[in-house]
Design a protein around this motif. Sequence first.
Motif, PDB file in Angstrom:
ATOM      1  N   VAL A  71       0.857  -1.187   0.000  1.00  0.00           N
ATOM      2  CA  VAL A  71       0.000   0.000   0.000  1.00  0.00           C
ATOM      3  C   VAL A  71       0.896   1.242   0.000  1.00  0.00           C
ATOM      4  O   VAL A  71       1.874   1.302   0.740  1.00  0.00           O
ATOM      5  N   PRO A  72       0.598   2.237  -0.835  1.00  0.00           N
ATOM      6  CA  PRO A  72       1.426   3.450  -0.889  1.00  0.00           C
ATOM      7  C   PRO A  72       1.492   4.186   0.453  1.00  0.00           C
ATOM      8  O   PRO A  72       0.567   4.120   1.263  1.00  0.00           O
ATOM      9  N   TYR A  73       2.585   4.895   0.642  1.00  0.00           N
ATOM     10  CA  TYR A  73       2.853   5.612   1.893  1.00  0.00           C
ATOM     11  C   TYR A  73       1.723   6.558   2.280  1.00  0.00           C
ATOM     12  O   TYR A  73       1.328   6.620   3.437  1.00  0.00           O
ATOM     13  N   HIS A  74       1.198   7.295   1.314  1.00  0.00           N
ATOM     14  CA  HIS A  74       0.162   8.275   1.647  1.00  0.00           C
ATOM     15  C   HIS A  74      -1.131   7.607   2.116  1.00  0.00           C
ATOM     16  O   HIS A  74      -1.975   8.260   2.716  1.00  0.00           O
ATOM     17  N   LEU A  75      -1.279   6.307   1.885  1.00  0.00           N
ATOM     18  CA  LEU A  75      -2.448   5.597   2.403  1.00  0.00           C
ATOM     19  C   LEU A  75      -2.175   4.989   3.774  1.00  0.00           C
ATOM     20  O   LEU A  75      -3.016   5.085   4.666  1.00  0.00           O
ATOM     21  N   LEU A  88      -8.505   3.677   0.221  1.00  0.00           N
ATOM     22  CA  LEU A  88      -8.047   2.354  -0.203  1.00  0.00           C
ATOM     23  C   LEU A  88      -8.936   1.828  -1.332  1.00  0.00           C
ATOM     24  O   LEU A  88      -8.437   1.294  -2.324  1.00  0.00           O
ATOM     25  N   THR A  89     -10.239   2.000  -1.198  1.00  0.00           N
ATOM     26  CA  THR A  89     -11.164   1.572  -2.243  1.00  0.00           C
ATOM     27  C   THR A  89     -10.883   2.306  -3.544  1.00  0.00           C
ATOM     28  O   THR A  89     -10.831   1.695  -4.622  1.00  0.00           O
ATOM     29  N   THR A  90     -10.672   3.614  -3.467  1.00  0.00           N
ATOM     30  CA  THR A  90     -10.354   4.402  -4.662  1.00  0.00           C
ATOM     31  C   THR A  90      -9.063   3.902  -5.295  1.00  0.00           C
ATOM     32  O   THR A  90      -8.973   3.759  -6.521  1.00  0.00           O
ATOM     33  N   PHE A  91      -8.065   3.628  -4.478  1.00  0.00           N
ATOM     34  CA  PHE A  91      -6.788   3.112  -4.969  1.00  0.00           C
ATOM     35  C   PHE A  91      -6.966   1.768  -5.661  1.00  0.00           C
ATOM     36  O   PHE A  91      -6.466   1.551  -6.775  1.00  0.00           O
ATOM     37  N   LEU A  92      -7.705   0.855  -5.034  1.00  0.00           N
ATOM     38  CA  LEU A  92      -7.888  -0.474  -5.615  1.00  0.00           C
ATOM     39  C   LEU A  92      -8.708  -0.431  -6.899  1.00  0.00           C
ATOM     40  O   LEU A  92      -8.494  -1.242  -7.803  1.00  0.00           O
ATOM     41  N   LEU A  93      -9.627   0.509  -6.993  1.00  0.00           N
ATOM     42  CA  LEU A  93     -10.417   0.644  -8.221  1.00  0.00           C
ATOM     43  C   LEU A  93      -9.569   1.186  -9.374  1.00  0.00           C
ATOM     44  O   LEU A  93      -9.934   1.030 -10.544  1.00  0.00           O
ATOM     45  N   SER A  94      -8.449   1.831  -9.073  1.00  0.00           N
ATOM     46  CA  SER A  94      -7.577   2.357 -10.126  1.00  0.00           C
ATOM     47  C   SER A  94      -6.712   1.267 -10.756  1.00  0.00           C
ATOM     48  O   SER A  94      -6.114   1.470 -11.802  1.00  0.00           O
ATOM     49  N   SER A 122       3.168  -1.310 -14.366  1.00  0.00           N
ATOM     50  CA  SER A 122       3.686  -0.333 -13.408  1.00  0.00           C
ATOM     51  C   SER A 122       3.228   1.082 -13.719  1.00  0.00           C
ATOM     52  O   SER A 122       2.978   1.869 -12.820  1.00  0.00           O
ATOM     53  N   ALA A 123       3.085   1.421 -14.991  1.00  0.00           N
ATOM     54  CA  ALA A 123       2.627   2.769 -15.351  1.00  0.00           C
ATOM     55  C   ALA A 123       1.194   2.990 -14.896  1.00  0.00           C
ATOM     56  O   ALA A 123       0.855   4.042 -14.367  1.00  0.00           O
ATOM     57  N   VAL A 124       0.355   1.979 -15.059  1.00  0.00           N
ATOM     58  CA  VAL A 124      -1.044   2.077 -14.632  1.00  0.00           C
ATOM     59  C   VAL A 124      -1.121   2.220 -13.120  1.00  0.00           C
ATOM     60  O   VAL A 124      -1.815   3.076 -12.591  1.00  0.00           O
ATOM     61  N   CYS A 125      -0.354   1.386 -12.424  1.00  0.00           N
ATOM     62  CA  CYS A 125      -0.378   1.417 -10.958  1.00  0.00           C
ATOM     63  C   CYS A 125       0.190   2.719 -10.427  1.00  0.00           C
ATOM     64  O   CYS A 125      -0.341   3.290  -9.491  1.00  0.00           O
ATOM     65  N   THR A 126       1.268   3.199 -11.013  1.00  0.00           N
ATOM     66  CA  THR A 126       1.860   4.460 -10.565  1.00  0.00           C
ATOM     67  C   THR A 126       0.902   5.595 -10.770  1.00  0.00           C
ATOM     68  O   THR A 126       0.756   6.458  -9.917  1.00  0.00           O
ATOM     69  N   LEU A 127       0.204   5.578 -11.879  1.00  0.00           N
ATOM     70  CA  LEU A 127      -0.802   6.608 -12.130  1.00  0.00           C
ATOM     71  C   LEU A 127      -1.866   6.577 -11.044  1.00  0.00           C
ATOM     72  O   LEU A 127      -2.232   7.592 -10.485  1.00  0.00           O
ATOM     73  N   TRP A 129      -1.580   5.350  -8.022  1.00  0.00           N
ATOM     74  CA  TRP A 129      -1.051   5.676  -6.707  1.00  0.00           C
ATOM     75  C   TRP A 129      -0.806   7.161  -6.544  1.00  0.00           C
ATOM     76  O   TRP A 129      -0.908   7.688  -5.452  1.00  0.00           O
ATOM     77  N   SER A 130      -0.491   7.843  -7.601  1.00  0.00           N
ATOM     78  CA  SER A 130      -0.169   9.253  -7.451  1.00  0.00           C
ATOM     79  C   SER A 130      -1.404  10.145  -7.444  1.00  0.00           C
ATOM     80  O   SER A 130      -1.338  11.278  -7.037  1.00  0.00           O
ATOM     81  N   THR A 131      -2.544   9.632  -7.900  1.00  0.00           N
ATOM     82  CA  THR A 131      -3.727  10.479  -7.998  1.00  0.00           C
ATOM     83  C   THR A 131      -4.633  10.404  -6.777  1.00  0.00           C
ATOM     84  O   THR A 131      -5.607  11.112  -6.694  1.00  0.00           O
ATOM     85  N   ILE A 132      -4.313   9.557  -5.839  1.00  0.00           N
ATOM     86  CA  ILE A 132      -5.183   9.402  -4.666  1.00  0.00           C
ATOM     87  C   ILE A 132      -4.773  10.366  -3.592  1.00  0.00           C
ATOM     88  O   ILE A 132      -3.667  10.563  -3.287  1.00  0.00           O
TER      89      ILE A 132
END
Length: 132
Positions: A71-75, A88-94, A122-127, A129-132
């Motif tokens: 899970v990303p640091y900001h979460l 977390l739900t928003t992140f998992l839906l991304s 990784s590009a999809v996941c990074t996108l 993770w950075s938008t949440i």
Amino acid sequence: MVVRRERYMILHMWKLLHGQTSNDLDVQFYKRSRFGTLARVPSMCRGSTSGHQSLYDNSFAVKGPKLWNSVPYHLNSIEEFATFKTKLTTFLLSIPDNPPVKGYTAPNSNSLLAWRMDASASAVCTLGWSTI
């Protein structure tokens, strides 16, 4: 189904961290300035059989900390449960949901851990993770 189960595991890990449920498995957490609060993954004997290794890998004591650490640091630094759950739900839906379909080869096991290791995603996941 996999992502839903993993979501529940991550939510339970948050509750363990914040003392809202009993820590029967003695899951240990530690802080890192760069990565936030991480969970310690217990080690296993090197001489164990593949059957034992499979049981070990699928146990909550191992899978829970691995999921928490992904899970990303900001979460994982969120202190309020309702906020954590929503983010977390928003992140998992991304993250793309590609459940297994009979007759087709899946790109991975549709697990959060598989998406973290998949270089093409990784590009999809990074996108996400950075938008949440």
